[in-house]
Design a protein around this motif. Structure first.
Motif, PDB file in Angstrom:
ATOM      1  N   HIS A  52       0.817  -1.217   0.000  1.00 13.15           N
ATOM      2  CA  HIS A  52       0.000   0.000   0.000  1.00 13.15           C
ATOM      3  C   HIS A  52       0.854   1.272   0.000  1.00 13.15           C
ATOM      4  N   GLY A  53       1.938   1.269  -0.774  1.00 13.88           N
ATOM      5  CA  GLY A  53       2.776   2.460  -0.891  1.00 13.88           C
ATOM      6  C   GLY A  53       3.693   2.719   0.282  1.00 13.88           C
ATOM      7  N   VAL A  54       3.913   1.711   1.130  1.00 18.51           N
ATOM      8  CA  VAL A  54       4.795   1.865   2.289  1.00 18.51           C
ATOM      9  C   VAL A  54       5.808   0.724   2.296  1.00 18.51           C
ATOM     10  N   LEU A  55       7.105   1.081   2.335  1.00 17.45           N
ATOM     11  CA  LEU A  55       8.162   0.086   2.525  1.00 17.45           C
ATOM     12  C   LEU A  55       8.327  -0.105   4.028  1.00 17.45           C
ATOM     13  N   THR A  56       8.224  -1.364   4.478  1.00 16.97           N
ATOM     14  CA  THR A  56       8.380  -1.680   5.897  1.00 16.97           C
ATOM     15  C   THR A  56       9.583  -2.598   6.056  1.00 16.97           C
ATOM     16  N   VAL A  57      10.537  -2.182   6.888  1.00 14.86           N
ATOM     17  CA  VAL A  57      11.730  -2.977   7.169  1.00 14.86           C
ATOM     18  C   VAL A  57      11.681  -3.373   8.636  1.00 14.86           C
ATOM     19  N   GLU A  58      11.671  -4.691   8.876  1.00 20.49           N
ATOM     20  CA  GLU A  58      11.642  -5.227  10.240  1.00 20.49           C
ATOM     21  C   GLU A  58      13.072  -5.539  10.676  1.00 20.49           C
ATOM     22  N   LEU A  59      13.441  -5.003  11.829  1.00 15.86           N
ATOM     23  CA  LEU A  59      14.772  -5.212  12.394  1.00 15.86           C
ATOM     24  C   LEU A  59      14.623  -5.935  13.736  1.00 15.86           C
ATOM     25  N   PRO A  60      14.656  -7.286  13.731  1.00 13.06           N
ATOM     26  CA  PRO A  60      14.469  -8.030  14.982  1.00 13.06           C
ATOM     27  C   PRO A  60      15.606  -7.754  15.967  1.00 13.06           C
ATOM     28  N   LYS A  61      15.243  -7.697  17.234  1.00 16.41           N
ATOM     29  CA  LYS A  61      16.239  -7.468  18.282  1.00 16.41           C
ATOM     30  C   LYS A  61      16.829  -8.791  18.766  1.00 16.41           C
ATOM     31  N   ILE A  62      18.051  -8.718  19.255  1.00 17.34           N
ATOM     32  CA  ILE A  62      18.670  -9.860  19.925  1.00 17.34           C
ATOM     33  C   ILE A  62      18.087  -9.903  21.324  1.00 17.34           C
ATOM     34  N   VAL A  63      17.427 -10.995  21.630  1.00 14.64           N
ATOM     35  CA  VAL A  63      16.824 -11.131  22.955  1.00 14.64           C
ATOM     36  C   VAL A  63      17.794 -11.917  23.820  1.00 14.64           C
ATOM     37  N   GLU A  64      18.310 -11.244  24.824  1.00 20.44           N
ATOM     38  CA  GLU A  64      19.262 -11.905  25.717  1.00 20.44           C
ATOM     39  C   GLU A  64      18.495 -12.628  26.811  1.00 20.44           C
ATOM     40  N   GLU A  65      18.813 -13.892  26.947  1.00 19.73           N
ATOM     41  CA  GLU A  65      18.178 -14.661  28.007  1.00 19.73           C
ATOM     42  C   GLU A  65      18.856 -14.322  29.324  1.00 19.73           C
ATOM     43  N   LYS A  66      18.040 -14.043  30.313  1.00 16.79           N
ATOM     44  CA  LYS A  66      18.589 -13.713  31.625  1.00 16.79           C
ATOM     45  C   LYS A  66      19.083 -14.989  32.302  1.00 16.79           C
ATOM     46  N   VAL A  67      20.297 -14.918  32.778  1.00 13.25           N
ATOM     47  CA  VAL A  67      20.892 -16.066  33.470  1.00 13.25           C
ATOM     48  C   VAL A  67      20.387 -16.063  34.909  1.00 13.25           C
ATOM     49  N   LYS A  68      19.920 -17.223  35.306  1.00 19.98           N
ATOM     50  CA  LYS A  68      19.430 -17.350  36.676  1.00 19.98           C
ATOM     51  C   LYS A  68      20.618 -17.363  37.624  1.00 19.98           C
ATOM     52  N   VAL A  69      20.533 -16.539  38.644  1.00 17.10           N
ATOM     53  CA  VAL A  69      21.638 -16.448  39.586  1.00 17.10           C
ATOM     54  C   VAL A  69      21.403 -17.304  40.828  1.00 17.10           C
ATOM     55  N   SER A  70      20.211 -17.777  40.996  1.00 19.45           N
ATOM     56  CA  SER A  70      19.969 -18.595  42.180  1.00 19.45           C
ATOM     57  C   SER A  70      20.536 -19.998  41.964  1.00 19.45           C
ATOM     58  N   ARG A  71      21.214 -20.491  42.974  1.00 20.74           N
ATOM     59  CA  ARG A  71      21.761 -21.842  42.942  1.00 20.74           C
ATOM     60  C   ARG A  71      22.101 -22.276  44.355  1.00 20.74           C
ATOM     61  N   GLN A  72      22.264 -23.541  44.480  1.00 25.40           N
ATOM     62  CA  GLN A  72      22.626 -24.094  45.797  1.00 25.40           C
ATOM     63  C   GLN A  72      24.136 -24.021  45.941  1.00 25.40           C
ATOM     64  N   ILE A  73      24.554 -23.540  47.083  1.00 16.67           N
ATOM     65  CA  ILE A  73      25.985 -23.436  47.356  1.00 16.67           C
ATOM     66  C   ILE A  73      26.345 -24.543  48.338  1.00 16.67           C
TER      67      ILE A  73
END
Length: 140
Positions: A116-137
């Protein structure tokens, strides 16, 4: 015959000086560009009424920047057989825009479409997975 005087002689001097065959008057308009951001992607929208996908070139250069090029040519011919007059109208549009991409863009997954007369460019983001910091010591 009265002589007409104009107080706006300065613009006509500049028009006569700059609007010649050697320096034609510039007629340049750039298409409107929108940039949106969501959690998952950036979206670039470029208004280009009447343009087809063949008129566009979208690529990433060696520096990692997004280059959007648009070029359109058209020619109209009309001939009136009674007067033997030939008229040609040329239309030429060219546009180029360089966008510096953020570091969080997945450059290998960029996509583009024209609708419809519009150029659309999709730029996907890098999704960083959050590292879980909880653990048994363990206790030694």
């Amino acid at each position: 015959m009265p002589v007409m005087r104009s107080n706006s002689w300065i613009p006509s001097v500049f028009n006569d000086l700059f609007d010649t065959d050697f320096m034609p008057k510039a007629n340049y308009t750039a298409p409107a560009i929108n940039v949106k951001e969501s959690d998952k992607a950036y979206t670039v929208e470029l208004a280009a009424p009447g343009m087809k996908k063949e008129d566009f070139n979208v690529h990433i250069n060696d520096e990692g920047n997004l280059i959007i090029k648009m070029e359109s040519k058209s020619e109209k011919k009309e001939e009136d057989k009674n007067v033997r007059y030939l008229r040609r109208e040329f239309s030429y549009s060219k546009f180029e825009q360089t966008l510096i991409l953020p570091d969080d863009v997945k450059k290998e997954e960029i996509s583009a479409k024209v609708e419809h007369g519009v150029l659309t460019v999709e730029l996907p983001k890098i999704v960083e997975e959050k590292v879980k910091v909880s653990r048994q010591i363990s206790i030694d």
